[in-house]
Scaffold this active site. Sequence first.
Site, PDB file in Angstrom:
ATOM      1  CB  VAL A 194      -0.955   0.005   1.217  1.00  0.00           C
ATOM      2  CG1 VAL A 194      -1.724   1.324   1.299  1.00  0.00           C
ATOM      3  CG2 VAL A 194      -1.933  -1.158   1.119  1.00  0.00           C
ATOM      4  CB  CYS A 195       2.736   2.867   2.732  1.00  0.00           C
ATOM      5  SG  CYS A 195       1.385   2.674   3.914  1.00  0.00           S
ATOM      6  CB  VAL A 196       6.148   0.728  -0.840  1.00  0.00           C
ATOM      7  CG1 VAL A 196       7.244   0.776  -1.897  1.00  0.00           C
ATOM      8  CG2 VAL A 196       6.750   0.887   0.546  1.00  0.00           C
TER       9      VAL A 196
END
Length: 213
Positions: free
Chosen positions: A122-124
């Site tokens: 998600v965040c990457v």
Amino acid sequence: MSKEIRSDLYKRLNKDDAVVLLVDHQTGLLSLVRDIQPDQFKNNVLALADVAKYFNLPTILTTSFEDGPNGPLVPELREIFPDAPFIARPGQINAWDNEEFVAAVKATGRKQIIIAGVVTEVCVAFPALSALGEGYEVFVVTDASGTFNDITRNSALQRMQAAGAQLTSWFAVAGELHRDWRNDVIGLGTLFSNHIPDYRNLINSYIRASASK
């Protein structure tokens, strides 16, 4: 006859064109990381941060929904980069959806993005895919990114790689940026030994051998 290296196959990191994005390395989210041992994971994150500082790379820090369970940024990162842009996103899950974050990236004028974060899928993956869509070269530091398990990790890495991202490690980033040991043996060797205990033996041996000449 010498063989030329195809530039379309080897996109080499350039310290004059790279920016580091550290995405959501937050105290709450770090507790979710299970694909890398907790102590090793934090060491890898701080190693990447030290590499960025050593090569004087523009570095952007960001967090998501700090007031919720994600928690604040790992304090060591603020200590390493006290003057770096820090974007506390109020809620956007994909950092690239935050105008201030994208503006900070574009303000560097750099086209190579070195990215790591929590969680990987998600965040990457979301900002990495977004940056690829805007023409950036993206290098994902896999050992400074973490998630729940190997299944989610592998699917995230495959998704990013299929879109054109390059997968690398913090150690490889350092070596590729440095180019030549003769640029600074002690400086880079000390950085490595601070994060790789076995490497300390190498640098100590080198220092002693050099002093005896």
